[in-house]
Scaffold this motif. Structure first.
Motif, PDB file in Angstrom:
ATOM      1  N   GLU A 482       0.866  -1.179   0.000  1.00  0.00           N
ATOM      2  CA  GLU A 482       0.000   0.000   0.000  1.00  0.00           C
ATOM      3  C   GLU A 482       0.903   1.229   0.000  1.00  0.00           C
ATOM      4  N   PRO A 483       1.122   1.881  -1.174  1.00  0.00           N
ATOM      5  CA  PRO A 483       2.150   2.926  -1.263  1.00  0.00           C
ATOM      6  C   PRO A 483       1.766   4.248  -0.619  1.00  0.00           C
ATOM      7  N   ARG A 484       0.466   4.504  -0.425  1.00  0.00           N
ATOM      8  CA  ARG A 484       0.089   5.777   0.199  1.00  0.00           C
ATOM      9  C   ARG A 484      -1.173   5.593   1.025  1.00  0.00           C
ATOM     10  N   MET A 485      -1.041   5.748   2.334  1.00  0.00           N
ATOM     11  CA  MET A 485      -2.181   5.662   3.240  1.00  0.00           C
ATOM     12  C   MET A 485      -2.562   7.090   3.644  1.00  0.00           C
ATOM     13  N   GLN A 486      -3.589   7.609   2.998  1.00  0.00           N
ATOM     14  CA  GLN A 486      -4.035   8.972   3.278  1.00  0.00           C
ATOM     15  C   GLN A 486      -4.974   8.950   4.473  1.00  0.00           C
ATOM     16  N   ASN A 487      -4.691   9.789   5.460  1.00  0.00           N
ATOM     17  CA  ASN A 487      -5.593   9.918   6.610  1.00  0.00           C
ATOM     18  C   ASN A 487      -5.834   8.563   7.274  1.00  0.00           C
ATOM     19  N   SER A 488      -4.743   7.874   7.602  1.00  0.00           N
ATOM     20  CA  SER A 488      -4.818   6.581   8.292  1.00  0.00           C
ATOM     21  C   SER A 488      -4.205   6.732   9.680  1.00  0.00           C
ATOM     22  N   TYR A 489      -4.613   5.854  10.612  1.00  0.00           N
ATOM     23  CA  TYR A 489      -4.205   6.006  12.008  1.00  0.00           C
ATOM     24  C   TYR A 489      -3.780   4.664  12.601  1.00  0.00           C
ATOM     25  N   LEU A 490      -3.157   4.750  13.757  1.00  0.00           N
ATOM     26  CA  LEU A 490      -2.781   3.574  14.533  1.00  0.00           C
ATOM     27  C   LEU A 490      -3.644   3.537  15.786  1.00  0.00           C
ATOM     28  N   SER A 491      -4.281   2.418  16.001  1.00  0.00           N
ATOM     29  CA  SER A 491      -5.084   2.227  17.206  1.00  0.00           C
ATOM     30  C   SER A 491      -4.204   1.584  18.275  1.00  0.00           C
ATOM     31  N   LEU A 492      -4.119   2.227  19.436  1.00  0.00           N
ATOM     32  CA  LEU A 492      -3.275   1.742  20.537  1.00  0.00           C
ATOM     33  C   LEU A 492      -4.156   0.883  21.447  1.00  0.00           C
ATOM     34  N   ASP A 493      -4.041  -0.436  21.283  1.00  0.00           N
ATOM     35  CA  ASP A 493      -5.027  -1.347  21.852  1.00  0.00           C
ATOM     36  C   ASP A 493      -4.638  -1.963  23.185  1.00  0.00           C
ATOM     37  N   ASP A 494      -3.398  -1.772  23.618  1.00  0.00           N
ATOM     38  CA  ASP A 494      -2.953  -2.372  24.884  1.00  0.00           C
ATOM     39  C   ASP A 494      -2.179  -1.313  25.659  1.00  0.00           C
ATOM     40  N   PRO A 495      -2.875  -0.466  26.406  1.00  0.00           N
ATOM     41  CA  PRO A 495      -2.219   0.694  27.030  1.00  0.00           C
ATOM     42  C   PRO A 495      -1.108   0.343  28.007  1.00  0.00           C
ATOM     43  N   LYS A 496      -1.061  -0.898  28.508  1.00  0.00           N
ATOM     44  CA  LYS A 496      -0.022  -1.281  29.465  1.00  0.00           C
ATOM     45  C   LYS A 496       1.197  -1.913  28.800  1.00  0.00           C
ATOM     46  N   HIS A 497       1.150  -2.027  27.486  1.00  0.00           N
ATOM     47  CA  HIS A 497       2.253  -2.674  26.781  1.00  0.00           C
ATOM     48  C   HIS A 497       3.490  -1.768  26.811  1.00  0.00           C
ATOM     49  N   PRO A 498       4.697  -2.333  27.011  1.00  0.00           N
ATOM     50  CA  PRO A 498       5.907  -1.489  27.071  1.00  0.00           C
ATOM     51  C   PRO A 498       6.157  -0.701  25.789  1.00  0.00           C
ATOM     52  N   VAL A 530      -4.068  -1.175  12.698  1.00  0.00           N
ATOM     53  CA  VAL A 530      -4.226  -0.135  11.688  1.00  0.00           C
ATOM     54  C   VAL A 530      -5.690   0.287  11.580  1.00  0.00           C
ATOM     55  N   ILE A 531      -5.928   1.585  11.611  1.00  0.00           N
ATOM     56  CA  ILE A 531      -7.220   2.141  11.205  1.00  0.00           C
ATOM     57  C   ILE A 531      -7.057   2.556   9.753  1.00  0.00           C
ATOM     58  N   PRO A 532      -7.707   1.835   8.820  1.00  0.00           N
ATOM     59  CA  PRO A 532      -7.435   2.084   7.403  1.00  0.00           C
ATOM     60  C   PRO A 532      -7.816   3.501   6.961  1.00  0.00           C
ATOM     61  N   THR A 533      -7.278   3.863   5.811  1.00  0.00           N
ATOM     62  CA  THR A 533      -7.552   5.152   5.190  1.00  0.00           C
ATOM     63  C   THR A 533      -9.055   5.412   5.093  1.00  0.00           C
ATOM     64  N   TYR A 534      -9.451   6.666   5.374  1.00  0.00           N
ATOM     65  CA  TYR A 534     -10.830   7.071   5.118  1.00  0.00           C
ATOM     66  C   TYR A 534     -10.811   8.504   4.596  1.00  0.00           C
ATOM     67  N   PRO A 535     -11.886   8.978   3.998  1.00  0.00           N
ATOM     68  CA  PRO A 535     -11.857  10.273   3.304  1.00  0.00           C
ATOM     69  C   PRO A 535     -11.413  11.414   4.206  1.00  0.00           C
ATOM     70  N   ASP A 536     -10.681  12.355   3.616  1.00  0.00           N
ATOM     71  CA  ASP A 536     -10.289  13.558   4.357  1.00  0.00           C
ATOM     72  C   ASP A 536     -11.007  14.793   3.824  1.00  0.00           C
ATOM     73  N   LEU A 537     -11.867  14.653   2.827  1.00  0.00           N
ATOM     74  CA  LEU A 537     -12.735  15.689   2.297  1.00  0.00           C
ATOM     75  C   LEU A 537     -13.940  15.012   1.648  1.00  0.00           C
ATOM     76  N   PRO A 538     -15.083  15.685   1.571  1.00  0.00           N
ATOM     77  CA  PRO A 538     -15.488  16.894   2.302  1.00  0.00           C
ATOM     78  C   PRO A 538     -15.405  16.667   3.812  1.00  0.00           C
ATOM     79  N   MET A 539     -15.353  17.736   4.555  1.00  0.00           N
ATOM     80  CA  MET A 539     -15.121  17.605   5.985  1.00  0.00           C
ATOM     81  C   MET A 539     -16.198  16.769   6.674  1.00  0.00           C
ATOM     82  N   GLU A 540     -17.423  16.807   6.109  1.00  0.00           N
ATOM     83  CA  GLU A 540     -18.504  16.029   6.709  1.00  0.00           C
ATOM     84  C   GLU A 540     -18.280  14.521   6.562  1.00  0.00           C
TER      85      GLU A 540
END
Length: 697
Positions: A482-498, A530-540
């Motif tokens: 996947e060469p370009r992930m626009q507006n993608s995020y990382l979900s931090l699922d284990d808050p106690k992990h080192p 991974v939270i996959p890419t989702y639209p970054d426009l229109p703002m709605e």
């Protein structure tokens, strides 16, 4: 490969180099006494001085060896070289074979570089001249005669050639014939490294240049066995010549990256040092610093700011480069650079025994790969390869972690077992043997941290069906990039992990930009998904279509006493681009988890510091280089911001006991205490540089 030639006895002696590059009008117009006084005052012990090649500054007898028109019956090179020798300095002659005048080009048109369209190439900066072919008779015959003559007349300790390796691909008749005879191919017309002819050309040109360097070295040693040829070449992943071969071949090398230009990090000279040492080991390396402004506009008679000169030199010294300043034009129009060079050199001379390092004590190393740059990165090697390394490098500097670099063709046990962790920043192209070496390293108790496409390609840049290091990663290639992930995020699922230390209470952070799809082979859920890419426009429409996923963003694997952590996305490259503090935490925590041992060094207190830890014969040193300044990533420095107080804690080698402690820049004994095998030192302040030195018994 030919057997290494014994090193001349002088190569390890010089610690402070001077270089003076003559201009044609220097004869009779410059003040040699001023320079001799300067060499003496700064306690310089070696001189690199212009002799010949494009222009001769001595009474050459070789036809078409152009002499300075101002030379007359003088011997500019011989006069100043003689004065330097009377000061006890090593003398290395500089030659530059990259251009010739009309008379030589008319008599020997086959000396001239030819473009792909068949036109002889005029010089890009001085159209009166012609660019030479580096792979034909000009270098192999004419310049061999020049080097013989200089060595015979002056018994120089060495010859250093600048711009000797050519400027682009040459299509002269010699290159066409020699390449066809050697490989069976016609010269390539594409830059694609997967084209068989281009791949063959890369290797053929490198082999031809090494043949030339060995020829010059052999011819010089026939005349003076205590001399050697020193090619101006080398560096990191983007270097044209293979550093592993070069490191085995030469007894000494000079790192010719003279200063910052554009957005260059202030730690870049230290990086030069580590890259060269990864190939040369404990052979001496001098780091060249231009006293002028290093920008593409080529202001060669300029003077850089004093603090910029100091910082570039000092960061090199901290990582074992021997300082070397270069002055173009022997008639200085601006002498403001004299003072910073003198101050650095005199301090280095006073503390020489603490700068004769024998071993770095870092336990972490970044691997760099020229084959990845050549056959995977190609024309995009800067962004696809080097930017990954820069990202990890910046993260380690900000984390105050001492570390080294390792060449991927030097992964033998003897070279890597002093490290606990090897970092592989998108080292995409690895051979089966290199993968086996890395697996063996982990099986012996080492750890690796890797990113993105590491090991997905073989040494020629051909994609594998799976990662070469899949067993270590605990993950397999799922068949998609996947060469370009626009507006993608990382979900931090284990808050106690080192791995998420410092991110407690945070649900998600920004992702990288590019990702390799993977399948996990290890039980358990990844602490980051991974939270996959989702639209970054229109703002709605800016809302995640998948708020949660099972797509792993990291693979962590325990292999006996060893560990492996693999981010299948470009975390390091994205960090270099955007410098996200969250990415810094991930990179820092990943190295801490992989290394899993008490750190060699910790530094508490404010500021951005580049650190190193060294052992000498009877001492150890910790260098603290203060990079904290406005426009840190863009020279020249406007002002230095002193930092402190700092608490420095470090482990002494297991076979030693700590004795007296000194701060070498301040020249005082600090508050210090020994706690078991660690020394804790309070450093009140660091302006640009401080060195904690400990006597060992």
């Amino acid at each position: 490969m030919p057997a290494p030639v014994p090193a001349p006895s002088w190569v390890d002696k010089p610690m402070r180099w001077s270089q003076l590059v003559f201009t044609e009008d220097d004869p009779g117009r410059y003040d040699p006494k001023m320079w001799v006084d300067f060499f003496r005052r700064i306690r310089s012990d070696a001189l690199n001085l212009s002799a010949g090649g494009y222009m001769a500054f001595y009474p050459t007898k070789i036809r078409y060896h152009y002499r300075s028109k101002f030379l007359g019956d003088r011997d500019l090179f011989g006069e100043l070289a003689g004065e330097a020798r009377r000061l006890g300095m090593v003398v290395v002659a500089r030659t530059d074979p990259h251009a010739i005048h009309d008379d030589a080009a008319e008599a020997h048109p086959d000396w001239v570089h030819v473009e792909a369209d068949g036109r002889p190439r005029r010089h890009w900066a001085n159209p009166r001249l012609w660019v030479t072919c580096a792979l034909g008779p000009y270098n192999f015959e004419f310049m061999t005669d020049v080097h013989r003559e200089i060595t015979s007349m002056y018994k120089v300790d060495g010859i250093f050639s600048n711009r000797w390796a050519g400027h682009g691909q040459c299509f002269c008749r010699h290159c066409q014939r020699n390449f066809r005879e050697a490989t069976g191919f016609d010269l390539p017309r594409t830059s694609d490294p997967q084209d068989p002819a281009r791949r063959a050309y890369i290797l053929w040109k490198e082999k031809r240049l090494f043949e030339c360097a060995r020829l010059w070295d052999a011819e010089m040693r026939k005349i003076n066995p205590e001399s050697c040829f020193i090619p101006n070449s080398g560096g990191g992943a983007l270097s044209e010549l293979d550093m592993a071969t070069l490191g085995d071949m030469v007894p000494i090398l000079f790192a010719d990256r003279q200063g910052r230009r554009g957005l260059t990090a202030p730690w870049a000279n230290g990086k030069n040092a580590k890259e060269y040492r990864a190939a040369l080991g404990r052979k001496p390396i001098a780091g060249i610093t231009s006293v002028g402004v290093e920008e593409p506009y080529r202001w060669k008679d300029s003077v850089q700011s004093s603090e910029e000169i100091r910082l570039w030199m000092i960061d090199g010294i901290a990582h074992d480069l021997r300082p070397w300043y270069i002055k173009f034009n022997a008639k200085p129009y601006d002498t403001r650079w004299f003072r910073p060079v003198e101050e650095v050199y005199r301090w280095a001379a006073d503390n020489e025994r603490y700068l004769r390092n024998e071993q770095p004590l870092a336990r972490i190393a970044i691997v760099y790969s020229q084959q990845t740059a050549r056959f995977y990165g190609a024309e995009q090697a800067g962004s696809k390869v080097e930017d990954h390394t820069r990202g990890f490098y910046q993260a380690l500097v900000e984390s105050r972690v001492p570390f080294e670099m390792v060449h991927d063709r030097k992964l033998e046990r003897a070279n890597v077992d002093r490290f606990r962790t090897l970092i592989l920043p998108n080292i995409a192209a690895l051979s089966d043997e290199q993968c086996r070496q890395l697996e063996s390293f982990v099986e012996r108790g080492g750890s690796i941290a890797a990113t993105h496409e590491t090991s997905l390609y073989d040494e020629w840049g051909r994609r594998r069906s799976d990662f070469g290091l899949a067993r270590l990663f605990g993950a397999s290639f799922a068949g998609k990039l996947e060469p370009r992930m626009q507006n993608s995020y990382l979900s931090l699922d284990d808050p106690k992990h080192p791995l998420l230390k410092g991110l407690e209470g945070v649900q998600r952070i920004i992702n990288g930009v590019a990702r390799v799809h993977t399948r996990s082979a290890v039980a358990g859920k990844s602490p980051i998904t991974v939270i996959p890419t989702y639209p970054d426009l229109p703002m709605e429409d800016v809302w995640p279509r998948e708020a949660k996923s099972n797509i792993p963003a990291v693979h962590m694997n325990l292999i006996g006493k060893g560990r492996a952590i693999f981010f299948p996305f470009d975390l390091d490259r994205t960090f270099w681009e955007v410098l996200s503090p969250d990415h810094l935490l991930l990179l820092r925590n990943a190295i801490e988890w992989a290394t899993n041992e008490e750190p060699v060094l910790t530094v508490e207190g404010p500021g951005v510091l580049d650190v190193s830890v060294w052992r000498q014969k009877a001492s150890m040193t910790v260098h603290l280089v203060n990079l904290t300044n406005p426009l840190m990533m863009k020279g020249p420095i406007r002002e230095v911001y002193p930092v402190g107080p700092l608490r420095v804690s470090f482990r002494v080698p297991h076979d030693t006991r700590a004795g007296d402690v000194r701060l070498l820049v301040r020249g005082v004994k600090p508050a210090a205490r020994v706690q078991a095998s660690r020394v804790v030192v309070d450093v009140p302040t660091v302006r640009i540089h401080e060195v904690v030195a400990v006597e060992l018994s």
